[in-house]
Design an enzyme around this catalytic site. Structure first.
Site, PDB file in Angstrom:
ATOM      1  N   GLU A 131     -42.800 -29.716 -13.478  1.00 52.36           N
ATOM      2  CA  GLU A 131     -42.131 -29.338 -12.229  1.00 52.36           C
ATOM      3  C   GLU A 131     -42.109 -30.484 -11.237  1.00 52.36           C
ATOM      4  O   GLU A 131     -43.135 -31.137 -10.995  1.00 52.36           O
ATOM      5  CB  GLU A 131     -42.814 -28.125 -11.592  1.00 52.36           C
ATOM      6  N   ASP A 133     -46.722 -16.248 -10.456  1.00 53.31           N
ATOM      7  CA  ASP A 133     -47.377 -15.990  -9.174  1.00 53.31           C
ATOM      8  C   ASP A 133     -46.455 -16.363  -8.020  1.00 53.31           C
ATOM      9  O   ASP A 133     -46.772 -16.104  -6.855  1.00 53.31           O
ATOM     10  CB  ASP A 133     -48.730 -16.689  -9.072  1.00 53.31           C
ATOM     11  N   SER A 134     -45.282 -16.916  -8.346  1.00 53.39           N
ATOM     12  CA  SER A 134     -44.235 -17.107  -7.336  1.00 53.39           C
ATOM     13  C   SER A 134     -43.776 -15.783  -6.743  1.00 53.39           C
ATOM     14  O   SER A 134     -43.072 -15.769  -5.726  1.00 53.39           O
ATOM     15  CB  SER A 134     -43.041 -17.838  -7.949  1.00 53.39           C
ATOM     16  N   LYS A 183     -50.060 -18.778 -18.475  1.00 52.11           N
ATOM     17  CA  LYS A 183     -49.756 -20.128 -17.982  1.00 52.11           C
ATOM     18  C   LYS A 183     -50.749 -20.492 -16.902  1.00 52.11           C
ATOM     19  O   LYS A 183     -51.073 -19.664 -16.038  1.00 52.11           O
ATOM     20  CB  LYS A 183     -48.327 -20.211 -17.430  1.00 52.11           C
TER      21      LYS A 183
END
Length: 295
Positions: free
Chosen positions: A194, A57-58, A125
């Site tokens: 992350e 979704d980046s 994810k």
């Protein structure tokens, strides 16, 4: 690395990657590579080289002009996933579940994730730890493979007060370790870590049996992920500390486009070799043609 060595390393990665292959690589200590792809071109470039392709979704902030990921809709993700899936990658194809697609009910979560698998994804994810266990359990119960995501979770950036390193105090660090094991126990195939301290990521990797994929989490994870556009220098502005670029793709592409524009303006493009020609027997007829004056 020489061209021969590069070709050899690429050839070694042509095995079709599955969730069980990732588990085996974790046991063997083989480091995993993962990058994003948002369209067929980037997928074709990445697929012979990396082990996992993430339709992230980046895409929202990298390609669509948003400041962050929450504006990305399920329809947008479906669109980009379908483009990547049409290339039939050998890499494991993972799709991000966007904001509000796995928060409301297990039924909604299963429906949305199942749609990704119907469109060609191998796994989905989703972000979050213990609070997402119910949703992960529902997905795994429907044979939908799930990759977790802990630490700096971009969909929660407003709650976190910006893109900040997570897990720097004792409570947060221990909670992250607990969350990683909750996700493993619920059936996640791997977990992305992350924006956390390297020592914390190392401890998570050491104590988990599933792979950890780091991004800004130090060198001791089971593998690493970076955004395709970051690796190739296709993004402008501030880059996070953990981003390493391997070429200035933005400048290289601009220079190529500029050379084309110069050729057009000078009349050098298109040349005869860039043009189609009429059969010789038609050239005189076309050259002597005049428009009719009657309607």
């Amino acid at each position: 690395m020489s061209e021969c060595q590069l070709n050899h390393s690429v050839d070694q990665l042509r095995e079709e990657v599955t969730t069980s292959v990732l588990q085996r690589w974790k046991r063997e200590g083989r480091l995993i590579t993962m990058t994003t792809a948002y369209d067929a071109v980037s997928a074709r470039i990445a697929d012979p080289i990396v082990d996992v392709i993430l339709v992230g979704d980046s895409v929202g902030n990298v390609c669509l002009g948003f400041d962050n990921t929450p504006p990305v809709s399920l329809a947008m993700m479906n669109h980009h996933l379908e483009a990547v899936a049409r290339t039939r990658p050998q890499a494991l194809l993972v799709a991000d579940m966007p904001f509000l697609t796995f928060h409301l009910s297990p039924e909604d979560t299963i429906r949305n994730a199942g749609g990704f698998l119907q469109r060609g994804a191998d796994a989905v994810k989703l972000e979050g730890g213990a609070k997402r266990v119910e949703m992960v359990r529902a997905l795994v119960g429907c044979e939908i493979p799930v990759m977790g995501h802990l630490g700096l979770t971009p969909q929660s950036v407003s709650l976190m007060g910006g893109f900040k390193v997570q897990g720097r105090n004792a409570d947060d660090a221990l909670r992250l370790l607990d969350d990683a094991h909750h996700l493993q126990d619920t059936g996640c195939l791997a977990v992305v870590l992350e924006g956390i301290p390297a020592e914390l990521a190392a401890r998570a990797t050491e104590t988990l049996t599933i792979p950890t994929i780091g991004i800004g989490a130090g060198p001791k994870c089971s593998g690493q992920v970076l955004v395709f556009h970051d690796v190739l220098g296709l993004t402008e502005g501030h880059r996070a500390k953990f981003v390493r670029t391997y070429t200035d793709g933005f400048q290289l592409l601009q220079e190529a486009l500029e050379r084309w524009a110069v050729d057009v303006r000078s009349g050098a493009f298109p040349a005869s070799q860039d043009s189609y020609r009429l059969p010789e027997e038609l050239r005189d007829a076309v050259a002597n043609w005049l428009p009719s004056r009657s309607i």
